[in-house]
Design a protein around this motif. Sequence first.
Motif, PDB file in Angstrom:
ATOM      1  N   ALA A  33      43.985  25.616  58.184  1.00 23.20           N
ATOM      2  CA  ALA A  33      43.790  24.252  57.679  1.00 23.20           C
ATOM      3  C   ALA A  33      43.181  24.296  56.274  1.00 23.20           C
ATOM      4  CB  ALA A  33      42.895  23.468  58.637  1.00 23.20           C
ATOM      5  N   LEU A  34      42.218  25.196  56.091  1.00 27.04           N
ATOM      6  CA  LEU A  34      41.571  25.304  54.773  1.00 27.04           C
ATOM      7  C   LEU A  34      42.596  25.685  53.703  1.00 27.04           C
ATOM      8  CD1 LEU A  34      38.197  27.200  54.260  1.00 27.04           C
ATOM      9  CD2 LEU A  34      39.910  27.109  52.506  1.00 27.04           C
ATOM     10  N   SER A  35      43.429  26.643  54.048  1.00 26.23           N
ATOM     11  CA  SER A  35      44.419  27.115  53.084  1.00 26.23           C
ATOM     12  C   SER A  35      45.472  26.040  52.785  1.00 26.23           C
ATOM     13  CB  SER A  35      45.080  28.381  53.652  1.00 26.23           C
ATOM     14  OG  SER A  35      45.662  29.106  52.643  1.00 26.23           O
ATOM     15  N   LEU A  36      45.841  25.272  53.790  1.00 24.58           N
ATOM     16  CA  LEU A  36      46.789  24.161  53.560  1.00 24.58           C
ATOM     17  C   LEU A  36      46.146  23.107  52.670  1.00 24.58           C
ATOM     18  CD1 LEU A  36      48.164  23.823  57.215  1.00 24.58           C
ATOM     19  CD2 LEU A  36      49.545  24.449  55.201  1.00 24.58           C
ATOM     20  N   ALA A  37      44.879  22.782  52.942  1.00 23.21           N
ATOM     21  CA  ALA A  37      44.195  21.739  52.173  1.00 23.21           C
ATOM     22  C   ALA A  37      44.037  22.155  50.712  1.00 23.21           C
ATOM     23  CB  ALA A  37      42.827  21.449  52.793  1.00 23.21           C
ATOM     24  N   ARG A  38      43.837  23.440  50.475  1.00 21.72           N
ATOM     25  CA  ARG A  38      43.695  23.909  49.074  1.00 21.72           C
ATOM     26  C   ARG A  38      44.985  23.673  48.292  1.00 21.72           C
ATOM     27  NH1 ARG A  38      40.603  29.576  48.450  1.00 21.72           N
ATOM     28  NH2 ARG A  38      39.935  28.691  46.492  1.00 21.72           N
ATOM     29  N   ARG A  39      46.106  23.545  48.992  1.00 22.57           N
ATOM     30  CA  ARG A  39      47.391  23.255  48.322  1.00 22.57           C
ATOM     31  C   ARG A  39      47.668  21.762  48.270  1.00 22.57           C
ATOM     32  NH1 ARG A  39      50.479  28.400  50.795  1.00 22.57           N
ATOM     33  NH2 ARG A  39      48.523  29.473  51.145  1.00 22.57           N
ATOM     34  N   GLY A  40      46.735  20.954  48.728  1.00 15.62           N
ATOM     35  CA  GLY A  40      46.923  19.504  48.694  1.00 15.62           C
ATOM     36  C   GLY A  40      47.789  18.986  49.831  1.00 15.62           C
ATOM     37  N   ILE A  41      47.958  19.771  50.891  1.00 15.46           N
ATOM     38  CA  ILE A  41      48.800  19.338  52.025  1.00 15.46           C
ATOM     39  C   ILE A  41      47.942  18.568  53.035  1.00 15.46           C
ATOM     40  CG2 ILE A  41      50.173  20.187  53.992  1.00 15.46           C
ATOM     41  CD1 ILE A  41      51.052  22.508  52.118  1.00 15.46           C
ATOM     42  N   LYS A  42      48.435  17.389  53.424  1.00 10.49           N
ATOM     43  CA  LYS A  42      47.656  16.530  54.329  1.00 10.49           C
ATOM     44  C   LYS A  42      47.630  17.150  55.735  1.00 10.49           C
ATOM     45  CE  LYS A  42      47.343  11.726  55.725  1.00 10.49           C
ATOM     46  NZ  LYS A  42      48.044  10.475  55.837  1.00 10.49           N
ATOM     47  N   THR A  43      46.436  17.567  56.139  1.00  8.38           N
ATOM     48  CA  THR A  43      46.316  18.389  57.346  1.00  8.38           C
ATOM     49  C   THR A  43      45.331  17.778  58.336  1.00  8.38           C
ATOM     50  OG1 THR A  43      46.681  20.341  55.959  1.00  8.38           O
ATOM     51  CG2 THR A  43      45.743  20.736  58.142  1.00  8.38           C
TER      52      THR A  43
END
Length: 442
Positions: A33-43
Amino acid sequence: MGPGVDLVPSSEIFPSQAEVVVIGGGIIGVATALSLARRGIKTVLLEKGTVAAEQSSRNWGWCRRTGRDLRELPLINESMKMWEGMNRLLGRETGFRQEGIIYASRSEAQRERHLRWIEEARQHAIASEMLSPAQLSQRIPGLAGSLSGGLWTPLDGRAEPQKAAPAMAIYAMALGVNLQQYCAVRSIERSAGRVSHVVTEHGAISCQSVVVAGGAWSRLLMQGVGVDIPQLKVLSTVLRTRPVACEVKPCVSFGNVSLRKRLDGGLTIASSATNTADITPDSLRFLPSFFPAFWHERKSLQLRLGQRFIDEALRWRPGQPDKVSLYEQVRVLDPRIDPAVVSKMLCNLKRWLPSSDNVQVAQSWGGLIDTMPDAIPIISATPGVPGLFLATGFSGHGFGIAPAAGQLMADLVSGATPIVDPAPFRLARFSQGEKVQAQHWL
Ligand SMILES: Cc1cc2nc3c(=O)[nH]c(=O)nc-3n(C[C@H](O)[C@H](O)[C@H](O)COP(=O)(O)OP(=O)(O)OC[C@H]3O[C@@H](n4cnc5c(N)ncnc54)[C@H](O)[C@@H]3O)c2cc1C
């Protein structure tokens, strides 16, 4: 009861949609989740109990390259780089300290195996070395007993399992992740073949992709969408002591007992030589695929036939959208341990470190390890189910590798260039008639 874990408050608003839903608030789900959020992906991150209440807080806390399966070395190298900057990145204490790991060599055969691993690891720029018995005694003050030396990796380390995943979760939320705890996912639903939403005990969340990071529950979650993964559970026992005067800085394994220093001044003591495998319907089903691993571990693995067989036979069923599920009934897997195992570990420790005679046990607990036939994880898309991804089966060593495993999972979900070659972690390896086998270096 498990150890006390740093608490993370849930997000206030229950979401109705997301780009990606991650199921499981253990360190793998949190890192993804952290890695997705760092890319701006709504998680959205969903946890049936609380963050890190299962394996991710109950483990030994070793962040280890030493003796790893060679297929995992590129990923653990990336992970160790991430651990080095983790406290700074999060602005919080994860307990990460780089004071090395030692595996003592108890026989000539084991020493040979360690030497061969050092050769292999050198190709991955891992600077491990063989300690002589005299060098071992220098690194482990108070060591008694005769050993043939030890496998030593100075740049390995340790972190605090009761702090690390919570600290990462708080940072992920600051980047926009919506975390819901006490929020079990009952089922993963599809529309026109592809993942469309999950149904939780509090309502549905529509999404484009789902990541299953459910640890020991992943097999059941995947069964719910008709995907069979060969995963079993192994019980491991851990204890922590009250603060002690101990000058041993690295994490050390003597084979029959292991120790590491804790931030609170105590020791975490455990042993992979005293694990228990409950016989369940799944263990009978998967016997052929797990047999080679079982045979290798036969001296250290205690088989037990009891309540778990009945429980799993009668109650372990995938969830249904409109019914209270097992995931809600069992918020936290908290397996019963055998006090004799605790006594045995203390006795073994005293043998190697006579000064540990007066350590006082503050708490002991069990953790159920999610294990695969080849003892390496699945980090993969799911063939035949577009939008469904899986990160599970870390087989007793997912804590140290979690930061990079989360990044790899996020790469696969977002279509970015993978941080390492994901081929060894493909789910399809279990269905393509490949020979899957564990490596044993330690
Ligand atoms: C005793 C022990 C010692 C270990 N020692 C080490 C070590 O020293 N170093 C190392 O690298 N690794 C170690 N490990 C392994 C490591 O702890 C695990 O590989 C890692 O924590 C796995 O993380 P995870 O997030 O996949 O699983 P977990 O931490 O088990 O998290 C899975 C989460 O998914 C949640 N979940 C499941 N189903 C649902 C659902 N339907 N809805 C919502 N949530 C759900 C669960 O509640 C759980 O919190 C050890 C493990 C154990 C048990």
